[in-house]
Design an enzyme around this catalytic site. Structure first.
Site, short mmCIF file in Angstrom:
data_model
loop_
_atom_site.label_atom_id
_atom_site.label_comp_id
_atom_site.label_asym_id
_atom_site.label_seq_id
_atom_site.Cartn_x
_atom_site.Cartn_y
_atom_site.Cartn_z
N CYS A 111 0.81 -1.22 0.00
CA CYS A 111 0.00 0.00 0.00
C CYS A 111 0.84 1.27 0.00
O CYS A 111 0.33 2.37 -0.22
CB CYS A 111 -0.92 0.01 1.21
SG CYS A 111 -1.94 -1.46 1.26
N HIS A 247 -3.09 7.20 2.58
CA HIS A 247 -3.55 5.89 2.09
C HIS A 247 -4.92 5.62 2.70
O HIS A 247 -5.12 5.78 3.91
CB HIS A 247 -2.54 4.82 2.49
CG HIS A 247 -3.05 3.43 2.25
ND1 HIS A 247 -3.65 3.06 1.07
CD2 HIS A 247 -3.06 2.32 3.05
CE1 HIS A 247 -4.00 1.79 1.15
NE2 HIS A 247 -3.66 1.32 2.33
N ASN A 277 -10.09 -0.02 0.27
CA ASN A 277 -8.63 0.10 0.25
C ASN A 277 -8.13 -0.46 -1.09
O ASN A 277 -8.21 -1.66 -1.33
CB ASN A 277 -8.07 -0.69 1.44
CG ASN A 277 -6.54 -0.70 1.48
OD1 ASN A 277 -5.88 -0.34 0.52
ND2 ASN A 277 -6.01 -1.15 2.60
N1 ACO Z 1 -18.26 -8.38 9.94
C1 ACO Z 1 -18.72 -8.65 11.17
N2 ACO Z 1 -17.92 -8.99 12.18
C2 ACO Z 1 -16.61 -9.07 11.94
C3 ACO Z 1 -16.07 -8.82 10.66
C4 ACO Z 1 -16.95 -8.47 9.65
N3 ACO Z 1 -16.55 -8.19 8.40
N4 ACO Z 1 -14.73 -8.97 10.73
C5 ACO Z 1 -14.43 -9.31 11.99
N5 ACO Z 1 -15.58 -9.39 12.72
C6 ACO Z 1 -15.72 -9.72 14.13
C7 ACO Z 1 -14.55 -10.48 14.70
O1 ACO Z 1 -14.70 -11.86 14.46
C8 ACO Z 1 -14.65 -10.13 16.18
O2 ACO Z 1 -15.63 -10.94 16.74
P1 ACO Z 1 -15.49 -11.48 18.26
O3 ACO Z 1 -15.45 -10.23 19.11
O4 ACO Z 1 -16.70 -12.30 18.43
O5 ACO Z 1 -14.20 -12.23 18.29
C9 ACO Z 1 -15.17 -8.70 16.17
O6 ACO Z 1 -15.76 -8.49 14.87
C10 ACO Z 1 -14.10 -7.65 16.40
O7 ACO Z 1 -13.00 -7.96 15.55
P2 ACO Z 1 -11.70 -7.07 15.54
O8 ACO Z 1 -10.70 -7.67 14.61
O9 ACO Z 1 -11.30 -6.81 16.96
O10 ACO Z 1 -12.28 -5.71 14.91
P3 ACO Z 1 -11.55 -4.33 14.77
O11 ACO Z 1 -12.32 -3.29 15.47
O12 ACO Z 1 -10.08 -4.44 15.04
O13 ACO Z 1 -11.75 -4.05 13.23
C11 ACO Z 1 -10.49 -4.09 11.20
C12 ACO Z 1 -11.18 -4.92 12.27
C13 ACO Z 1 -11.53 -3.26 10.49
C14 ACO Z 1 -9.84 -5.06 10.22
C15 ACO Z 1 -9.41 -3.17 11.86
O14 ACO Z 1 -8.61 -3.92 12.73
C16 ACO Z 1 -8.57 -2.48 10.85
O15 ACO Z 1 -9.04 -1.69 10.05
N6 ACO Z 1 -7.25 -2.73 10.87
C17 ACO Z 1 -6.36 -2.16 9.90
C18 ACO Z 1 -6.38 -3.04 8.70
C19 ACO Z 1 -5.83 -2.36 7.50
O16 ACO Z 1 -5.94 -1.18 7.33
N7 ACO Z 1 -5.25 -3.19 6.64
C20 ACO Z 1 -4.76 -2.78 5.41
C21 ACO Z 1 -3.55 -1.92 5.59
S1 ACO Z 1 -2.14 -2.53 4.88
C22 ACO Z 1 -2.52 -2.56 3.36
O17 ACO Z 1 -3.24 -1.69 2.96
C23 ACO Z 1 -2.11 -3.70 2.48
#
Ligand code: ACO
Length: 320
Positions: A111, A247, A277
Site C-alpha cells: 500500500c 492511504h 482500500n
Molecule cells: N463483519 C462482522 N464482524 C466481523 C467482521 C466483519 N466483516 N470482521 C471481523 N468481525 C468480528 C470479529 O470476528 C470479532 O468478533 P469477536 O469479538 O466475536 O471475536 C469482532 O468483529 C471484532 O474484531 P476485531 O478484529 O477486533 O475488529 P476491529 O475493530 O479491530 O476491526 C479491522 C477490524 C476493520 C480489520 C481493523 O482492525 C482495521 O481496520 N485494521 C487495519 C487493517 C488495515 O488497514 N489493513 C490494510 C492496511 S495494509 C494494506 O493496505 C495492504
C-alpha cells in the site's frame, strides 16, 4: 530544481459491490463495515486486470499533463498484484501508451507503493537521470483476498491511479521512506508454491492473511510519526499543510492521525467510502479526484502518506 506533479489520472472498474452485497454471502453487515472502517462500497474488476487499469489511468494522467507519451524517460508501476511475473507491468503500460524507450520497472511496497514510486522518481529527477517520469499504482486486490474471510475481504477494492512528474522549480520539498521487515507476517500473501525438478514446496496460501489490530496499531503510531519527521525536515508546521492525502485503509486510522497531528479532519480528504482500500492505487486515485475537482490550488502545501505490508511506510511533502 525539484520534482513537480504535472498531471494525474485514475481509473476504477464499473462493477460496484456494496456492503449489503457482501452480507449476502458473508456473516457481516453494512452497519459493522461502515462503523469499523467507513467503507460503503468498492469497485471490483471483472476481467480487465492490473495492467489494463494502469494503462487507462496513465493515459489520463499524460493527457492531463499535456505532454507526449514519448517524452517519458522512466515508468514505475507500483503494484503487488501484477497480472504476470514478467514482462513487468510498467513495460506493458509503456506499450499501451505508445512509448518505446523509457526504462520500465515494477515496485512492490504494497500500500506504500505509490509513495515509494513517487519518491524514487524524485531521486531520478534530482540526480538528472530522468526529466519526466510516469508513476502508476494499480491493483486488483479482489484476486488477493479470500472472499470467505470477512476479516480481510470487506476492506479492499480495485483501481489504478497515476501521476506524471517532471523537473521544475517548485514541487517536492521533502521525502521519507522506511520499512521493518521483522513485522512482515502481520500482513502477508504467500502466492504460488515454488516447484522445480529439485524442489517442491508444500501448498501455500494464495490469499492475504492479516492481523488487523496489529496493522491498525502500527498505522496510528507510524503515520503521524512519519509525517511529523517529514515536516520537521522541511521546517514546515502541520498547520501550514492544506491537504493530507493519506492511504485510504480505514477512516478511523485517518481520524486518529488527524488527532495526533492536531489538524482538523477537513484537511484529510476521504474517498474510501466509495472505493475501499485499493492499496498502491489509493493515494493517486484521491490525488486525481482532488486535482480534477479544483480542490488543489497552486501553492497549496500537500502531504501524501502511505503504509502497508512489509511493513512499509513513506510520505512526501510538496507545494502544488
Ligand atoms: N463483519 C462482522 N464482524 C466481523 C467482521 C466483519 N466483516 N470482521 C471481523 N468481525 C468480528 C470479529 O470476528 C470479532 O468478533 P469477536 O469479538 O466475536 O471475536 C469482532 O468483529 C471484532 O474484531 P476485531 O478484529 O477486533 O475488529 P476491529 O475493530 O479491530 O476491526 C479491522 C477490524 C476493520 C480489520 C481493523 O482492525 C482495521 O481496520 N485494521 C487495519 C487493517 C488495515 O488497514 N489493513 C490494510 C492496511 S495494509 C494494506 O493496505 C495492504
Amino acid at each position: 530544481m525539484t520534482t513537480r506533479i504535472i498531471g494525474t489520472g485514475h481509473f476504477v472498474p464499473e462493477h460496484i459491490v456494496t456492503n449489503d452485497d457482501l452480507a449476502q454471502f458473508l456473516d457481516t453487515s453494512d452497519e459493522w463495515i461502515k462503523e469499523r472502517t467507513g467503507i460503503r462500497r468498492r469497485h471490483i474488476d471483472t476481467g480487465m486486470g492490473t495492467t489494463a487499469m494502469a494503462a487507462e489511468a496513465s493515459k489520463r494522467a499524460i493527457e492531463n499533463a499535456g505532454i507526449s507519451p514519448k517524452e517519458i524517460d522512466l515508468i514505475i508501476a507500483a503494484t503487488s498484484t501484477a497480472d504476470e511475473i514478467f514482462p513487468n507491468t510498467a513495460a506493458m503500460v509503456q506499450r499501451e501508451i505508445g512509448n518505446d524507450r523509457a526504462a520500465c520497472y515494477d515496485l512492490n511496497a504494497a500500500c506504500t507503493g505509490f509513495i515509494y514510486g513517487l519518491n524514487t522518481a524524485h531521486a531520478f529527477i534530482s540526480s538528472h537521470m530522468a526529466k519526466t517520469v510516469l508513476v502508476v499504482g494499480s491493483e486488483t486486490m479482489s484476486r488477493t483476498v479470500d472472499w470467505e474471510d470477512r476479516s480481510t475481504c470487506i476492506l479492499f477494492g480495485d483501481g489504478a491511479g497515476a501521476a506524471v512528474v517532471a523537473a521544475d522549480d517548485a514541487g517536492i520539498e521533502a521525502v521519507i521512506m522506511g520499512s521493518d521487515g521483522r513485522k512482515g507476517e502481520i500482513i502477508a500473501c504467500d502466492g504460488r508454491p515454488a516447484q522445480s525438478r529439485w524442489m517442491s514446496q508444500a501448498p501455500r496460501n494464495p490469499y492475504m492473511v492479516m492481523n488487523g489490530q496489529e496493522v491498525f496499531k502500527f498505522a496510528v503510531k507510524k503515520v503521524p510519526e512519519t509525517i511529523a519527521q517529514l515536516l520537521s525536515q522541511a521546517g514546515v508546521g502541520a498547520e501550514e499543510v492544506r491537504h493530507y492525502i493519506l492511504h485510504q485503509a480505514n477512516e478511523r486510522i485517518i481520524a486518529s492521525v488527524a488527532k495526533r497531528l492536531h489538524v482538523p479532519m477537513e484537511r484529510f480528504p476521504i474517498n474510501l467510502d466509495e472505493y475501499g482500500n485499493t492499496s498502491a492505487a489509493s493515494v493517486p486515485i484521491l490525488l486525481d479526484e482532488l486535482n480534477r475537482n479544483g480542490a488543489l490550488k497552486r501553492g497549496d502545501r500537500v502531504v501524501l502518506a502511505g503504509f502497508g505490508a512489509g511493513l512499509t511506510w513513506g510520505a512526501t511533502l510538496m507545494t502544488w
